[in-house]
Design an enzyme around this catalytic site. Structure first.
Site, PDB file in Angstrom:
ATOM      1  CE  LYS A 171       4.991   6.279   5.013  1.00 54.99           C
ATOM      2  NZ  LYS A 171       3.701   5.763   5.479  1.00 54.99           N
ATOM      3  NE  ARG A 224      -4.557   4.308  -1.463  1.00 58.47           N
ATOM      4  CZ  ARG A 224      -5.252   4.369  -0.315  1.00 58.47           C
ATOM      5  NH1 ARG A 224      -6.468   4.909  -0.321  1.00 58.47           N
ATOM      6  NH2 ARG A 224      -4.750   3.898   0.809  1.00 58.47           N
TER       7      ARG A 224
END
Length: 458
Positions: free
Chosen positions: A238, A312
């Site tokens: 990020k 996920r």
């Protein structure tokens, strides 16, 4: 110091607070004496939401407080007062345009919260005197909400996977529940490969934490929380502004832990399983790579398209494990996608479920307790956005469209059609201070799901 105290008999005097709005000001003014009516004129008071008017007595002490409110938002009505009013004891006046005293008291208490683990609080909050029934009703929810806030606000140095385990074990000790954990390479031996893949690069080993409680003969309820204690993004790192607040990426686990605590405290007649896959998505030589293919617990193979779509991955093994128990209901909480925030903003969690009646029930509960949710669709044609040419499917794809939906669709691949399942994509954060919602970690959807589960299993 608790922001709510129980009303006792004796000489302690509390200052009355009257909630008013523009439509009700004529009636409120008629109840005042001449001096206070003149004070209204002199101060040009208007009962807009959040506007406070302190009415003095002849000795200069506070005799009464008027606060402007929005009748449609009772939780926020008193939410700024604990820090705005002088220290002391207050109580709700008999005359009020908002009748739900539980929500008023809850808003007061939630607004009094401050995260002061690392600094000294400037001053204690003002206190609201409430009756015993109100205190019994709202105190468990206050405690659970503030647990979510504390867990999310705590920096990762003091809130790693082992600290989530400690929070779960504290609930287990209190309610005589059982806890089992798989840590580090034990995850591979126990067939939790995606949890291991996400967390293996951290100096803190990944773990799967399971709490069980209740009679085996009761309906089985599984609550799952995404416990990514910090998310660098992995090798798909990020940028700095995207990583700044990633201590909150375990907000789903915080919700699941607090909700499980409420279920056990209320002694709901369920066989409860709490599952928290707890990891740090870190960067090291053994970090998972874009293009890696992992065989999940559910048997499907997943191509890692993006290492920053890690939530996920840890959830899919937990969901597959939950499905093996054939429960009545699976509920998972996760700070899963920025796309949900783009679609709905920071205050409105995105609800997904494979059952219309479950959506209707929990949204109805959310409206009753002032804890809003919004349903988004499991639009299955979008599964094509997660296609892979080397695996059964990928964890992400090249399109930025419908990111919250495709994430939910990824999770749904591990849920049989016959299984009741709900997924909440929650921000778990307040970017700014609002009445009853101080800046920082936040419980969003917790009260709604507690009300829903209480009604479903009462």
């Amino acid at each position: 110091m608790s922001p709510l105290i129980e009303r006792k008999t004796g000489k302690r005097v509390a200052i009355p607070i009257e909630t008013v709005d523009v439509a009700g000001m004529v009636a409120a003014e008629a109840r005042l004496g001449p001096a206070h009516r003149q004070w209204l004129v002199s101060t040009a008071y208007r009962a807009t939401p959040g506007a406070i008017l302190v009415l003095p007595d002849v000795k200069g002490a506070i005799a009464r407080v008027l606060v402007g409110v929005d009748r449609n938002d009772p939780l926020a009505a008193l939410g700024s007062l604990p820090s705005r009013l002088p220290e002391g004891l207050y109580e709700l006046a008999e005359e009020s345009v908002i009748e739900d005293r539980d929500l008023l008291a809850l808003g007061w208490a939630l607004g009094a919260y401050r995260f002061d683990r690392y600094r000294t609080r400037a001053r204690p909050p003002a206190q609201l005197v409430v009756d015993a029934a109100t205190l019994r009703s709202v105190q468990p929810v206050i405690d659970a909400t503030n647990q979510v806030r504390d867990l999310v606000n705590t920096p990762t140095e003091d809130m790693g996977p082992e600290h989530l385990s400690a929070a779960i074990r504290a609930h287990a000790d209190e309610h005589k529940a059982k806890v089992q954990e798989w840590v580090g390479d034990e995850l591979l031996a126990a067939n939790f490969p995606t949890i291991h893949a996400v967390g293996r690069a951290s100096h803190r080993p990944p773990r799967m934490i399971e709490l069980t409680w209740g009679k085996n003969s009761n309906p089985k309820l599984v609550i799952i929380g995404k416990g990514v204690c910090f998310d660098t993004g992995g090798l798909d790192i990020k940028p700095a502004d995207g990583m700044r607040w990633m201590k909150k990426d375990m907000g789903g686990a915080a919700h699941a832990i607090a909700l499980a605590g409420l279920v056990m405290q209320a002694r709901l007649p369920v066989r409860l399983t709490l599952l928290v896959p707890a990891v740090e998505n870190a960067i090291a030589g053994n970090a998972m790579r874009p293009g890696d293919v992992i065989k999940t617990r559910g048997g499907q193979t997943v191509e890692v398209d993006n290492t920053d779509a890690e939530g996920r991955l840890v959830l899919c093994d937990a969901i597959a494990y939950a499905v093996e128990q054939a429960p009545d209901l699976i509920v998972d909480f996760a700070t899963l996608t920025g796309a949900a925030r783009v679609a709905l903003g920071p205050e409105l969690p995105a609800l997904f479920t494979n059952r219309d009646q479950l959506a209707d029930h929990v949204i109805g509960a959310a409206e009753l307790v002032g804890d809003p949710l919004w349903r988004l669709p499991l639009w299955r044609p979008y599964r094509r956005m997660l296609e892979s040419y080397v695996a059964d499917f990928a964890n992400a794809g090249p399109s930025r469209h419908a990111g919250a939906i495709t994430a939910a669709l990824y999770l749904e691949r591990f849920v049989p059609e016959t299984q009741n399942w709900m997924h909440l994509d929650t921000y778990s954060w307040n970017d700014t201070d609002r009445p009853a919602h101080p800046r920082g970690g936040e419980a969003q959807g917790l009260r709604a799901f507690y009300r829903f589960l209480s009604e479903r299993y009462s």
